[in-house]
Design a protein around this motif. Structure first.
Motif, PDB file in Angstrom:
ATOM      1  N   SER A 242       0.827  -1.209   0.000  1.00 45.56           N
ATOM      2  CA  SER A 242       0.000   0.000   0.000  1.00 45.56           C
ATOM      3  C   SER A 242       0.860   1.258   0.000  1.00 45.56           C
ATOM      4  N   ALA A 243       1.927   1.272   0.823  1.00 43.49           N
ATOM      5  CA  ALA A 243       2.781   2.457   0.911  1.00 43.49           C
ATOM      6  C   ALA A 243       3.561   2.691  -0.380  1.00 43.49           C
ATOM      7  N   SER A 244       4.114   1.620  -0.946  1.00 44.92           N
ATOM      8  CA  SER A 244       4.903   1.740  -2.165  1.00 44.92           C
ATOM      9  C   SER A 244       4.047   2.215  -3.336  1.00 44.92           C
ATOM     10  N   CYS A 245       2.891   1.598  -3.495  1.00 45.28           N
ATOM     11  CA  CYS A 245       1.994   1.985  -4.594  1.00 45.28           C
ATOM     12  C   CYS A 245       1.500   3.417  -4.421  1.00 45.28           C
ATOM     13  N   LEU A 246       1.283   3.828  -3.170  1.00 41.40           N
ATOM     14  CA  LEU A 246       0.817   5.186  -2.920  1.00 41.40           C
ATOM     15  C   LEU A 246       1.893   6.203  -3.291  1.00 41.40           C
ATOM     16  N   VAL A 247       3.140   5.907  -2.925  1.00 39.63           N
ATOM     17  CA  VAL A 247       4.252   6.804  -3.271  1.00 39.63           C
ATOM     18  C   VAL A 247       4.375   6.938  -4.790  1.00 39.63           C
ATOM     19  N   LEU A 248       4.349   5.815  -5.482  1.00 44.02           N
ATOM     20  CA  LEU A 248       4.476   5.840  -6.937  1.00 44.02           C
ATOM     21  C   LEU A 248       3.278   6.527  -7.587  1.00 44.02           C
ATOM     22  N   SER A 249       2.102   6.325  -6.998  1.00 38.50           N
ATOM     23  CA  SER A 249       0.899   6.953  -7.543  1.00 38.50           C
ATOM     24  C   SER A 249       0.990   8.471  -7.486  1.00 38.50           C
ATOM     25  N   VAL A 250       1.440   8.984  -6.341  1.00 37.61           N
ATOM     26  CA  VAL A 250       1.549  10.435  -6.173  1.00 37.61           C
ATOM     27  C   VAL A 250       2.566  11.018  -7.162  1.00 37.61           C
ATOM     28  N   LYS A 251       3.588  10.226  -7.517  1.00 42.13           N
ATOM     29  CA  LYS A 251       4.601  10.693  -8.463  1.00 42.13           C
ATOM     30  C   LYS A 251       4.088  10.670  -9.904  1.00 42.13           C
ATOM     31  N   LEU A 252       3.103   9.811 -10.190  1.00 39.89           N
ATOM     32  CA  LEU A 252       2.665   9.627 -11.569  1.00 39.89           C
ATOM     33  C   LEU A 252       1.310  10.237 -11.882  1.00 39.89           C
ATOM     34  N   THR A 253       0.517  10.521 -10.860  1.00 43.42           N
ATOM     35  CA  THR A 253      -0.793  11.120 -11.095  1.00 43.42           C
ATOM     36  C   THR A 253      -0.985  12.295 -10.149  1.00 43.42           C
ATOM     37  N   SER A 254      -2.108  12.967 -10.266  1.00 42.21           N
ATOM     38  CA  SER A 254      -2.346  14.127  -9.408  1.00 42.21           C
ATOM     39  C   SER A 254      -2.724  13.685  -7.997  1.00 42.21           C
ATOM     40  N   VAL A 255      -2.403  14.527  -7.018  1.00 47.36           N
ATOM     41  CA  VAL A 255      -2.780  14.241  -5.638  1.00 47.36           C
ATOM     42  C   VAL A 255      -4.299  14.146  -5.513  1.00 47.36           C
ATOM     43  N   ALA A 256      -5.003  14.989  -6.284  1.00 46.16           N
ATOM     44  CA  ALA A 256      -6.461  14.978  -6.244  1.00 46.16           C
ATOM     45  C   ALA A 256      -7.011  13.623  -6.678  1.00 46.16           C
ATOM     46  N   ASN A 257      -6.487  13.094  -7.787  1.00 45.91           N
ATOM     47  CA  ASN A 257      -6.936  11.785  -8.251  1.00 45.91           C
ATOM     48  C   ASN A 257      -6.673  10.709  -7.197  1.00 45.91           C
ATOM     49  N   THR A 258      -5.490  10.785  -6.581  1.00 48.23           N
ATOM     50  CA  THR A 258      -5.129   9.803  -5.559  1.00 48.23           C
ATOM     51  C   THR A 258      -6.091   9.865  -4.382  1.00 48.23           C
ATOM     52  N   PHE A 259      -6.439  11.065  -3.939  1.00 48.39           N
ATOM     53  CA  PHE A 259      -7.356  11.218  -2.809  1.00 48.39           C
ATOM     54  C   PHE A 259      -8.728  10.636  -3.131  1.00 48.39           C
ATOM     55  N   VAL A 260      -9.218  10.902  -4.336  1.00 48.76           N
ATOM     56  CA  VAL A 260     -10.534  10.388  -4.709  1.00 48.76           C
ATOM     57  C   VAL A 260     -10.528   8.863  -4.737  1.00 48.76           C
ATOM     58  N   ILE A 261      -9.467   8.295  -5.296  1.00 42.47           N
ATOM     59  CA  ILE A 261      -9.370   6.841  -5.359  1.00 42.47           C
ATOM     60  C   ILE A 261      -9.258   6.246  -3.956  1.00 42.47           C
ATOM     61  N   LEU A 262      -8.506   6.906  -3.076  1.00 42.09           N
ATOM     62  CA  LEU A 262      -8.375   6.428  -1.702  1.00 42.09           C
ATOM     63  C   LEU A 262      -9.712   6.447  -0.970  1.00 42.09           C
ATOM     64  N   SER A 263     -10.602   7.327  -1.384  1.00 39.52           N
ATOM     65  CA  SER A 263     -11.904   7.407  -0.713  1.00 39.52           C
ATOM     66  C   SER A 263     -12.746   6.167  -0.954  1.00 39.52           C
ATOM     67  N   VAL A 264     -12.337   5.353  -1.934  1.00 42.74           N
ATOM     68  CA  VAL A 264     -13.066   4.113  -2.227  1.00 42.74           C
ATOM     69  C   VAL A 264     -12.688   3.004  -1.242  1.00 42.74           C
ATOM     70  N   THR A 265     -11.643   3.229  -0.426  1.00 37.99           N
ATOM     71  CA  THR A 265     -11.148   2.202   0.494  1.00 37.99           C
ATOM     72  C   THR A 265     -12.241   1.558   1.343  1.00 37.99           C
ATOM     73  N   PRO A 266     -13.132   2.331   1.988  1.00 37.89           N
ATOM     74  CA  PRO A 266     -14.177   1.680   2.804  1.00 37.89           C
ATOM     75  C   PRO A 266     -15.068   0.742   1.996  1.00 37.89           C
ATOM     76  N   ALA A 267     -15.380   1.121   0.760  1.00 39.08           N
ATOM     77  CA  ALA A 267     -16.233   0.270  -0.073  1.00 39.08           C
ATOM     78  C   ALA A 267     -15.514  -1.024  -0.447  1.00 39.08           C
ATOM     79  N   ILE A 268     -14.232  -0.935  -0.795  1.00 37.74           N
ATOM     80  CA  ILE A 268     -13.454  -2.127  -1.120  1.00 37.74           C
ATOM     81  C   ILE A 268     -13.308  -3.018   0.121  1.00 37.74           C
ATOM     82  N   THR A 269     -13.105  -2.374   1.269  1.00 38.62           N
ATOM     83  CA  THR A 269     -12.992  -3.122   2.519  1.00 38.62           C
ATOM     84  C   THR A 269     -14.291  -3.871   2.814  1.00 38.62           C
ATOM     85  N   ALA A 270     -15.412  -3.227   2.539  1.00 40.21           N
ATOM     86  CA  ALA A 270     -16.710  -3.881   2.753  1.00 40.21           C
ATOM     87  C   ALA A 270     -16.821  -5.133   1.890  1.00 40.21           C
TER      88      ALA A 270
END
Length: 297
Positions: A91-119
């Motif tokens: 999770s940490a490695s992919c997050l670091v690489l994601s922030v380097k390759l896409t916008s922080v805004a996109n990353t935040f929106v995608i991270l907001s899906v975490t509770p749904a995926i966890t469900a």
């Protein structure tokens, strides 16, 4: 037993206890961007330093507070603690690489899906069915986060967005794993994850270029706020569902801009206020309504 969990035998409402622990963990984790900004480093260097200091602090606490010692705790936790550590690296490695390759805004929106995926993982692996009220709250929080970052969406890359989704999958699976294996030491899980992360990122970081300020600031983050924030979030999974922990933890998206304003004078945009209000009201309403239902049950 870890001192973080305390003696909960006398606590009447364990659900409320779990919610409060989740909020405390979210507050600590909200300081991550502040420490990163003060340190002057980001990306692989941040991940390396966080992992390094976490790998120092967690074993020390275990040796200090647990009579079984570090190796005894690891042995008692078994294979789930290793799997949890590997998922933390993912999770940490992919997050670091994601922030380097896409916008922080996109990353935040995608991270907001975490509770749904966890469900989804919780239903598939644990047989836990997420209540309708929780789904409503998850959707509302996602709407709030979209509003917060609405001005910056669409400027990322497909690869970066995909890595953010992989980070979400690793995080959600880790939360579900720890929900199933409640006896796993949370200190050991975070500490082992930090060690593996430091080893992984060592080959990509540049430690020789760090200033003394960088070492001191990241030490404060890696020894205290960041690891203990994660430990608290993992402890909370013992008392409330992993889905609820993920959803309530999204309060970080509101606290982080407020802290940035306090430390750096950065005035949040109007979208941040509107979206933040949606998130806060959703979480407060959810806590209040579910607590009332718990009292009636």
């Amino acid at each position: 037993m870890s001192y973080i969990t305390g003696n909960s035998a006398g606590i009447k409402n364990l659900r409320l206890y779990g919610i409060m622990i989740t909020l405390a963990g979210a507050v600590l984790l909200s300081f991550d961007p502040i420490f990163i900004r003060f340190s002057g480093v980001s990306g692989f260097d941040t991940a390396f330093l966080f992992g390094l200091f976490t790998a120092i602090s967690m074993p020390l606490v275990i040796q200090w507070r647990d009579e079984r010692g570090l190796f005894g705790v690891l042995k008692a936790s078994g294979w789930p603690v290793l799997f949890s550590g590997l998922l933390m690296v993912g999770s940490a490695s992919c997050l670091v690489l994601s922030v380097k390759l896409t916008s922080v805004a996109n990353t935040f929106v995608i991270l907001s899906v975490t509770p749904a995926i966890t469900a989804g993982f919780s239903w598939l692996l644990l047989g836990e069915v997420t209540q309708r009220a929780t789904w409503y709250a998850i959707f509302s929080v996602m709407v709030g986060i979209v509003i917060v970052v609405s001005g910056s969406l669409g400027s990322g890359s497909l690869v970066g967005d995909g890595l953010a989704m992989l980070a979400v999958a690793c995080l959600a699976l880790n939360q579900t794993l720890l929900r199933k294996y409640k006896e796993v030491s949370r200190l050991a899980s975070v500490g082992l994850g930090g060690f593996l992360l430091a080893v992984t990122m060592f080959f990509l970081a540049e430690p020789s270029s760090y200033s003394m300020n960088t070492w001191l600031v990241m030490a404060a983050m890696g020894l205290f706020s960041a690891p203990f924030g994660r430990v608290l979030s993992q402890v909370a999974i013992r008392y409330i569902t992993a889905t609820e922990v993920g959803m309530i933890s999204m309060i970080q998206t509101v606290l982080a801009p407020l802290l940035a304003f306090s430390f750096f004078g950065e005035v949040p945009r109007n979208e941040s206020f509107v979206g933040g209000a949606v998130i806060v009201l959703t979480i407060i309403t959810y806590i209040f309504m579910t607590s009332k239902q718990e009292e009636k049950a």
